[in-house]
Motif scaffolding. Sequence first.
Motif, short mmCIF file in Angstrom:
data_model
loop_
_atom_site.label_atom_id
_atom_site.label_comp_id
_atom_site.label_asym_id
_atom_site.label_seq_id
_atom_site.Cartn_x
_atom_site.Cartn_y
_atom_site.Cartn_z
N GLN A 6 0.86 -1.19 0.00
CA GLN A 6 0.00 0.00 0.00
C GLN A 6 0.90 1.24 0.00
O GLN A 6 2.10 1.14 -0.14
CB GLN A 6 -0.90 0.01 1.24
CG GLN A 6 -1.50 -1.31 1.63
CD GLN A 6 -2.51 -1.86 0.63
OE1 GLN A 6 -2.51 -3.04 0.32
NE2 GLN A 6 -3.35 -1.00 0.10
N HIS B 134 -7.05 10.48 -7.47
CA HIS B 134 -7.64 9.44 -6.63
C HIS B 134 -9.14 9.32 -6.89
O HIS B 134 -9.81 10.31 -7.16
CB HIS B 134 -7.39 9.78 -5.16
CG HIS B 134 -7.72 8.67 -4.23
ND1 HIS B 134 -8.82 8.68 -3.43
CD2 HIS B 134 -7.10 7.48 -4.01
CE1 HIS B 134 -8.86 7.55 -2.72
NE2 HIS B 134 -7.83 6.81 -3.05
N TYR B 135 -9.67 8.10 -6.73
CA TYR B 135 -11.10 7.89 -7.00
C TYR B 135 -12.01 8.56 -5.99
O TYR B 135 -13.22 8.58 -6.17
CB TYR B 135 -11.41 6.39 -7.13
CG TYR B 135 -11.29 5.56 -5.87
CD1 TYR B 135 -10.12 4.90 -5.55
CD2 TYR B 135 -12.37 5.41 -5.01
CE1 TYR B 135 -10.01 4.11 -4.41
CE2 TYR B 135 -12.27 4.62 -3.85
CZ TYR B 135 -11.09 3.98 -3.56
OH TYR B 135 -10.99 3.21 -2.43
N MET C 132 -14.43 11.02 -7.49
CA MET C 132 -15.63 10.44 -8.07
C MET C 132 -16.62 10.08 -6.97
O MET C 132 -17.83 10.31 -7.09
CB MET C 132 -15.28 9.19 -8.87
CG MET C 132 -14.57 9.46 -10.16
SD MET C 132 -15.64 10.32 -11.34
CE MET C 132 -16.31 8.89 -12.20
N LYS C 133 -16.10 9.51 -5.89
CA LYS C 133 -16.98 9.15 -4.78
C LYS C 133 -17.61 10.41 -4.18
O LYS C 133 -18.79 10.43 -3.83
CB LYS C 133 -16.21 8.36 -3.70
CG LYS C 133 -15.80 6.97 -4.17
CD LYS C 133 -15.73 5.95 -3.03
CE LYS C 133 -15.48 4.56 -3.62
NZ LYS C 133 -15.62 3.45 -2.69
N SER D 18 -20.99 12.16 -11.28
CA SER D 18 -19.68 11.89 -11.90
C SER D 18 -19.51 12.61 -13.23
O SER D 18 -18.39 12.92 -13.62
CB SER D 18 -19.50 10.37 -12.07
OG SER D 18 -20.60 9.82 -12.75
N ASP D 19 -20.62 12.89 -13.92
CA ASP D 19 -20.48 13.64 -15.18
C ASP D 19 -19.90 15.03 -14.95
O ASP D 19 -19.31 15.62 -15.85
CB ASP D 19 -21.86 13.83 -15.85
CG ASP D 19 -22.44 12.51 -16.33
OD1 ASP D 19 -21.70 11.51 -16.35
OD2 ASP D 19 -23.65 12.49 -16.67
N THR E 185 -1.61 8.08 -7.01
CA THR E 185 -1.63 6.78 -6.34
C THR E 185 -0.73 5.76 -7.00
O THR E 185 -0.04 5.00 -6.34
CB THR E 185 -3.08 6.23 -6.35
OG1 THR E 185 -3.94 7.28 -5.90
CG2 THR E 185 -3.23 5.04 -5.46
N PRO F 232 -0.30 -10.33 -11.59
CA PRO F 232 -1.27 -10.99 -10.70
C PRO F 232 -0.83 -12.39 -10.29
O PRO F 232 -1.03 -12.81 -9.15
CB PRO F 232 -2.55 -11.06 -11.54
CG PRO F 232 -2.41 -9.98 -12.56
CD PRO F 232 -0.93 -9.89 -12.84
N LYS G 58 1.95 -12.07 -7.81
CA LYS G 58 1.35 -11.60 -6.56
C LYS G 58 0.73 -12.76 -5.78
O LYS G 58 0.86 -12.84 -4.56
CB LYS G 58 0.29 -10.53 -6.87
CG LYS G 58 -0.46 -10.00 -5.65
CD LYS G 58 0.52 -9.32 -4.69
CE LYS G 58 -0.19 -8.82 -3.45
NZ LYS G 58 -0.85 -7.55 -3.68
N TYR H 176 -0.01 -4.37 -7.43
CA TYR H 176 0.08 -4.22 -8.87
C TYR H 176 -1.15 -3.46 -9.35
O TYR H 176 -2.15 -3.37 -8.63
CB TYR H 176 0.21 -5.56 -9.59
CG TYR H 176 -1.03 -6.43 -9.53
CD1 TYR H 176 -2.02 -6.33 -10.52
CD2 TYR H 176 -1.20 -7.36 -8.52
CE1 TYR H 176 -3.16 -7.13 -10.46
CE2 TYR H 176 -2.33 -8.16 -8.46
CZ TYR H 176 -3.31 -8.04 -9.44
OH TYR H 176 -4.44 -8.81 -9.39
N SER H 177 -1.08 -2.93 -10.53
CA SER H 177 -2.17 -2.10 -11.04
C SER H 177 -2.05 -1.95 -12.54
O SER H 177 -0.95 -1.95 -13.07
CB SER H 177 -2.07 -0.71 -10.38
OG SER H 177 -3.06 0.14 -10.90
N PRO H 178 -3.16 -1.81 -13.22
CA PRO H 178 -3.09 -1.35 -14.61
C PRO H 178 -3.14 0.18 -14.60
O PRO H 178 -3.32 0.79 -13.54
CB PRO H 178 -4.37 -1.91 -15.22
CG PRO H 178 -5.35 -1.92 -14.09
CD PRO H 178 -4.55 -2.10 -12.81
N LYS I 247 -5.25 2.31 -16.87
CA LYS I 247 -6.18 2.31 -18.00
C LYS I 247 -6.09 3.59 -18.84
O LYS I 247 -6.15 3.53 -20.06
CB LYS I 247 -7.61 2.10 -17.51
CG LYS I 247 -7.77 0.81 -16.71
CD LYS I 247 -8.85 -0.12 -17.22
CE LYS I 247 -8.58 -1.52 -16.68
NZ LYS I 247 -9.62 -2.49 -16.85
N ASN J 134 -1.45 -4.51 -16.24
CA ASN J 134 -0.87 -4.73 -14.91
C ASN J 134 0.65 -4.65 -14.83
O ASN J 134 1.36 -5.34 -15.56
CB ASN J 134 -1.27 -6.12 -14.41
CG ASN J 134 -2.73 -6.19 -14.06
OD1 ASN J 134 -3.26 -5.27 -13.45
ND2 ASN J 134 -3.39 -7.27 -14.46
#
Lengths: 504, 504
Positions: B94, B193-194, B197-198, B207-208, B250, B445, B448, B461-463, B465, B471
């Motif tokens: 993390q 960071h998401y 959006m939240k 979110s729009d 992130t 993955p 991992k 790990y992360s993609p 997008k 990943n």
Amino acid sequence: MAAAVDEVRDGLMEDWNILENVFKLLQREDTFCADPQQWDKQKIVPFLQPEKLKELINLKVRETEKCTLAEIEALCQQVIHYSVKTSHGRFHNQLFGQLDPFGLAGAVITEAMNGSSYTYEIAPVFSLIETEIISTVSKLAGYKEGDGIFAPGGSTSNMYGIVLARYKIAPEVKTSGMFGMQPLVLFTSDQSHYSFMKAANWLGLGSDNCVSVKTNQLGQMQMDDLEAKILEAKARGGRPFFVNCTAGTTVLGAFDDINGAADVAERHGLWLHVDACLGGASLLSHKHRSLIAGLERANSFAWNPHKTLGAPMQCSLFLTRETGRLLERCNSTEAHYLFQQDKFYDVSYDTGNKSVQCGRKIDAFKFWLMLKARGYGKYGLLVDHAIGMSRLLEDKIRKRSDRYRLVLQKHEYSNVCFWFIPKAMRVSSKEETPEWWERLYTVAPKIKEQMTHNGTLMIGYSPLKAHNLGNFFRMVLTCFPILKSEELDFILDEIERLGDKIDL
Amino acid sequence: MAAAVDEVRDGLMEDWNILENVFKLLQREDTFCADPQQWDKQKIVPFLQPEKLKELINLKVRETEKCTLAEIEALCQQVIHYSVKTSHGRFHNQLFGQLDPFGLAGAVITEAMNGSSYTYEIAPVFSLIETEIISTVSKLAGYKEGDGIFAPGGSTSNMYGIVLARYKIAPEVKTSGMFGMQPLVLFTSDQSHYSFMKAANWLGLGSDNCVSVKTNQLGQMQMDDLEAKILEAKARGGRPFFVNCTAGTTVLGAFDDINGAADVAERHGLWLHVDACLGGASLLSHKHRSLIAGLERANSFAWNPHKTLGAPMQCSLFLTRETGRLLERCNSTEAHYLFQQDKFYDVSYDTGNKSVQCGRKIDAFKFWLMLKARGYGKYGLLVDHAIGMSRLLEDKIRKRSDRYRLVLQKHEYSNVCFWFIPKAMRVSSKEETPEWWERLYTVAPKIKEQMTHNGTLMIGYSPLKAHNLGNFFRMVLTCFPILKSEELDFILDEIERLGDKIDL
């Protein structure tokens, strides 16, 4: 620079000794003041005015500073000394009291493990424990199935309810927002917690759309007024969507009629939420479970085991009987770096998509440890005891009717609200003029000041503006400390001792 | 019933012994796994699938249950054993790593004192400590004056920023809500960071209206795209009001150009917020302070000392340079039972009116204790060290170029993102077809999974997008553990050891 970093690295294993020193501090008599034998001798707080306290404690943070372990320990000791001992058996100032040792033990382990509740990967045991609590409390609430999440406090749990209700009736808010929508209106009583007003602000609904429903003399929501307010809102062009019942109001400890509200909510197609932050503990009691009758009809509710039950702050639970992953659909976003779907375990154990938070403190474990240690039935009995003691306190107050006046003859829960009448104000009932009452309303703050300076007792006071009542004491009996009758006498005696000395 | 309650009361002083048992557990080698000497021998987590773990630990909570102290201790031991040891020096999963002992010591005291940050009355010392931190960090940020609050995580801190910005330009939202308003639009990069959006969901913006701004290859927000998106939003009839810069994204650890964003924000009259949850630690570093240059121009920012610095979860700070009690005016309601104005001390020390919460966990003390113990300059040096180690890791990866591929040649902060190429996939560069890359994206993955089963290393790990990348590993170097160069070799060696064995 490298030398300084090496120094920190090399000192690290020694730094861990600070924990042992802190553990020793915590085992000292005067840290929690949890031992009834010592209450007479121990101050709840050695109160100092802010300016004085600032002079006394070396608060300043600097760029270069290096305290020895002994200095850090001394600082910790000072901080503990000047803090309020909320576990002192005479601290009755808030809706929480003494800690349950098992709650604290769990909290300390949580801190040490320093996990975060987003994925099973990072919190395997703690995720299962959260699920177990959610499932147990769902059953206690009478939900066939239930979903939920631990939130960082009751205000957030109540917000979860409002957001989920909004998502259910208007999922498009998640994408297009509330602009151009018919105003959504929520309803909650004039005795409900201020978090609904705060939520109305944050969530973009506005306080005008958080409609206050009248309460009766006991502080319970009036269903005819609820219905009337819903019709008024519709007539004004609003769209009612949410009604909150309070199970245990902050001041009077009143319980709204959930079944009555459910009837109204069903009639108008509204989401029913119950703010049981305070009164949720009644779920554990056979004797008082009926206070919260109808909870199974609520779409969601909030409950704070950190109130009354003795779980450490923060321990708040949001639960909903909505299934179909509504909570997750409402709050999820696509965060690929955290919630990968290509994992090697069942990702339905990942809780993060249900949450409005990202990192989330593990709040379930301490509560779980309490329940494991005693069984939840035991907490039910402690709730019964606290409520029983409240009724006894009312009796004792009635027996001192020349000096005390109850706000309600019988409170529903473990809150007891009353005025103290100082010697100089004891008059015949016909002399109790409006001016006399205004003067009486100034008494509690003055006694409170004395209480705090003496450190012998801490009880909150409050006005009740919606009922046109001025300041009175609000004594809240919690599961811990488990008081005996003599302790109630002490409270009344002490108020008299201090109250007869104040300047009016 | 009375007998059962007496039994609990009479056993309470003995129950407190659980603390001593827990302290002993916490002092065992295998609890934190903080000692570098032991890392080779200790598993980060003995991973079990959920169904298996459920069988193993007696999770079930019952109405009647009474564990002995020894049984509770055994249960705690089991929970610790099967939990992830986030303080193990090979846990890099993390944005946080090992705990700072002083942070943990502070957290344990906070739990024990069980206060709540709403009033000076109930949290005298802790209120002053929160103020001291706010004032110190304000100065570090270059704010002449500053106001702020500790929040239960970065997502909430970011929400504070959005709500405050909205209140500043449209205070009427607090009363009448956002219905019928011109849509309010906020801007943040596709690497941010998401939580934005939240927040857009919770706060009713949708979110729009949370517009994603393109990033360059380093992951930094493109200012020309920001400006273009603002103009587009206006053309669509929206009202831009808020732009977020990320200081430390992130995944890539990228820093947006705050000065550039401030120019755009000023031109269009937008509130500038900086999500420095990850990168705020650079404020403490002389060497890397420039990463966050321009912060003094931001109206607000969020910073999580529980990331990188070693403060225990939760420790998140929201700060604003707005004065005139804007934060309080935005979030206050009239809660007479708690924030009485007829108190006997200066109620400006009561922080509750600034908060969206009611009860609020004391998160300032643990951080303050860290700063008192070491001085904040020392943490700056640890930040420098972590960033230095990241550059070293990049070098080491470049030296193994047949087996590793960096996502960025030089990351800005202490994140290092890379792919591992298993033996079976090592080909000449012209054979690196799109299909080869797709296959490579499945590698992380699988490794991992092996890492977790082996318990020898944990790296996320992360993609990515937005950049059309699949990943890859994201290694984050944190202030603690203070790694040596050999440890980086271990990481790469271990990935190779595990990675060459996976099924492709």
